[in-house]
Design a protein around this motif. Structure first.
Motif, PDB file in Angstrom:
ATOM      1  N   MET A 181       3.005   7.705  -5.009  1.00 50.84           N
ATOM      2  CA  MET A 181       1.662   6.167  -4.716  1.00 50.84           C
ATOM      3  C   MET A 181       2.421   5.590  -5.900  1.00 50.84           C
ATOM      4  O   MET A 181       1.644   6.579  -6.809  1.00 50.84           O
ATOM      5  N   GLY A 194      -0.119   0.712  -3.788  1.00 48.12           N
ATOM      6  CA  GLY A 194       0.614   1.121  -2.599  1.00 48.12           C
ATOM      7  C   GLY A 194       1.532   2.298  -2.404  1.00 48.12           C
ATOM      8  O   GLY A 194       1.661   3.057  -3.729  1.00 48.12           O
ATOM      9  N   GLN A 195       2.741   2.251  -1.706  1.00 51.53           N
ATOM     10  CA  GLN A 195       3.912   3.976  -1.893  1.00 51.53           C
ATOM     11  C   GLN A 195       4.964   2.118  -1.727  1.00 51.53           C
ATOM     12  O   GLN A 195       5.413   1.732  -1.376  1.00 51.53           O
ATOM     13  N   ASP A 213       1.230  -1.171   1.092  1.00 54.63           N
ATOM     14  CA  ASP A 213       0.097  -1.411   0.616  1.00 54.63           C
ATOM     15  C   ASP A 213      -0.493  -0.633   2.361  1.00 54.63           C
ATOM     16  O   ASP A 213       0.651  -0.066   3.296  1.00 54.63           O
ATOM     17  N   THR A 214      -2.154   0.521   2.371  1.00 52.66           N
ATOM     18  CA  THR A 214      -2.117   1.132   3.134  1.00 52.66           C
ATOM     19  C   THR A 214      -2.560   0.407   4.519  1.00 52.66           C
ATOM     20  O   THR A 214      -2.077  -0.028   5.990  1.00 52.66           O
ATOM     21  N   ASP A 216       0.038  -2.163   5.431  1.00 53.61           N
ATOM     22  CA  ASP A 216       1.647  -2.969   6.028  1.00 53.61           C
ATOM     23  C   ASP A 216       1.494  -4.376   4.956  1.00 53.61           C
ATOM     24  O   ASP A 216       2.796  -4.982   5.562  1.00 53.61           O
ATOM     25  N   GLY A 232       2.592  10.308  -1.818  1.00 54.13           N
ATOM     26  CA  GLY A 232       2.410  10.164  -0.432  1.00 54.13           C
ATOM     27  C   GLY A 232       0.773   9.324  -0.816  1.00 54.13           C
ATOM     28  O   GLY A 232       0.699   8.182  -1.396  1.00 54.13           O
ATOM     29  N   ASN A 233      -0.044   9.452   0.011  1.00 51.82           N
ATOM     30  CA  ASN A 233      -1.228   9.548   0.040  1.00 51.82           C
ATOM     31  C   ASN A 233      -2.339   9.653  -1.186  1.00 51.82           C
ATOM     32  O   ASN A 233      -3.097   9.846  -0.159  1.00 51.82           O
ATOM     33  N   ARG A 234      -1.675  10.370  -2.061  1.00 51.43           N
ATOM     34  CA  ARG A 234      -2.652  11.729  -2.409  1.00 51.43           C
ATOM     35  C   ARG A 234      -2.448  10.768  -3.925  1.00 51.43           C
ATOM     36  O   ARG A 234      -1.322  11.556  -5.037  1.00 51.43           O
ATOM     37  N   ARG A 243      -9.884   0.713  -3.012  1.00 51.99           N
ATOM     38  CA  ARG A 243      -9.090   1.446  -3.067  1.00 51.99           C
ATOM     39  C   ARG A 243      -7.422   0.693  -3.389  1.00 51.99           C
ATOM     40  O   ARG A 243      -6.501   0.770  -2.385  1.00 51.99           O
TER      41      ARG A 243
END
Length: 262
Positions: A181, A194-195, A213-214, A216, A232-234, A243
């Protein structure tokens, strides 16, 4: 002939993300030399006067600092032009305020309110790893810290958790790898979160990374603009409002209409 560095900064030449009014005056606070670059920081005087509204004038911010009311990363700072930067923890004990400096999706500094537990640490990006003159392994962070004898697994671009009270590394290393992340600290997409999806290596040029990003949305930037903040998402820290998801102008307008601002 001028001698030495410039001591003044005009308001028109100040970084745009400070959000200073163009017609309010001629001068702007010139950040002192410190851990963050002049154009990538927020002087304490702007935080106290323009953001938190604890002072009306620069002179009042000076008095607040000289009364030892302002702590940055656990140290009292009496210089009202001290440069606070990304991930720094600002503490005002008299008012009970604690903030972490983060970016919004438009690349502007936001003071993200945090609790005392989160104010005990900060994340630092590793900029350099080398062996010093006395055969001591050393890692240098984005905020100018020198960490002696770091974990052997620490590599450039990784992020480490620093305990503010001791200045030592704590917890696990946030590795720079696909799936991490990340947030962006520079460029057109500064503040987006984002990832990490892909890393393109370009010898002799800038390495390019792709981030999703979340929602997409996929975007690319230089590798040097990234800052790993979680796995990841943490995320390791709480995130500011929004966010890190950038909205289009139509979405922003719709939200403003829903709030009744238009």
């Amino acid at each position: 002939m001028t001698r030495g560095p410039k001591k003044h900064l005009k308001r028109l030449n100040a970084p745009k993300h400070w959000n200073l009014g163009k017609m309010v005056g001629v001068w702007a606070p010139k950040p002192s030399p410190g851990p963050h670059k002049q154009r990538e920081c927020l002087p304490v005087s702007i935080i106290l006067r323009d953001r938190l509204k604890y002072a009306l004038t620069n002179k009042e911010t000076q008095q607040i600092c000289m009364e030892r009311c302002v702590k940055i990363d656990g140290k009292v700072r009496t210089d009202h032009n001290y440069p606070a930067g990304f991930m720094d923890v600002l503490e005002l004990e008299k008012s009970g305020d604690r903030f972490r400096l983060m970016f919004d999706t438009k690349g502007r500094f936001v003071l993200h309110r945090i609790n005392w537990e989160e104010a005990s640490f900060k994340l630092c990006r590793i900029m350099k790893v080398f062996i010093s003159a006395n055969k001591i392994p050393v890692a240098v962070t984005h905020d100018g810290r020198t960490l002696r004898y770091p974990d052997p697994d620490v590599k450039v671009n990784d992020t480490v958790k620093i305990d503010i009270a001791t200045g030592k590394m704590t917890g696990s290393i946030l590795k720079f790898e696909v799936g991490a992340m990340v947030t962006l600290t520079r460029g057109r997409n500064a503040g987006r979160i984002g990832q990490l999806m892909h890393v393109e290596r370009h010898e002799g040029s800038f390495d390019i990374v792709t981030v999703k990003d979340t929602k997409d949305h996929v975007f690319a930037t230089r590798l040097s603009n990234l800052f790993v903040i979680g796995v990841g998402n943490r995320p390791e820290t709480t995130l500011p409002k929004g966010r890190g998801i950038k909205k289009g102008i139509l979405q922003e307008r719709a939200d403003a209409e829903a709030r009744g601002d238009l």
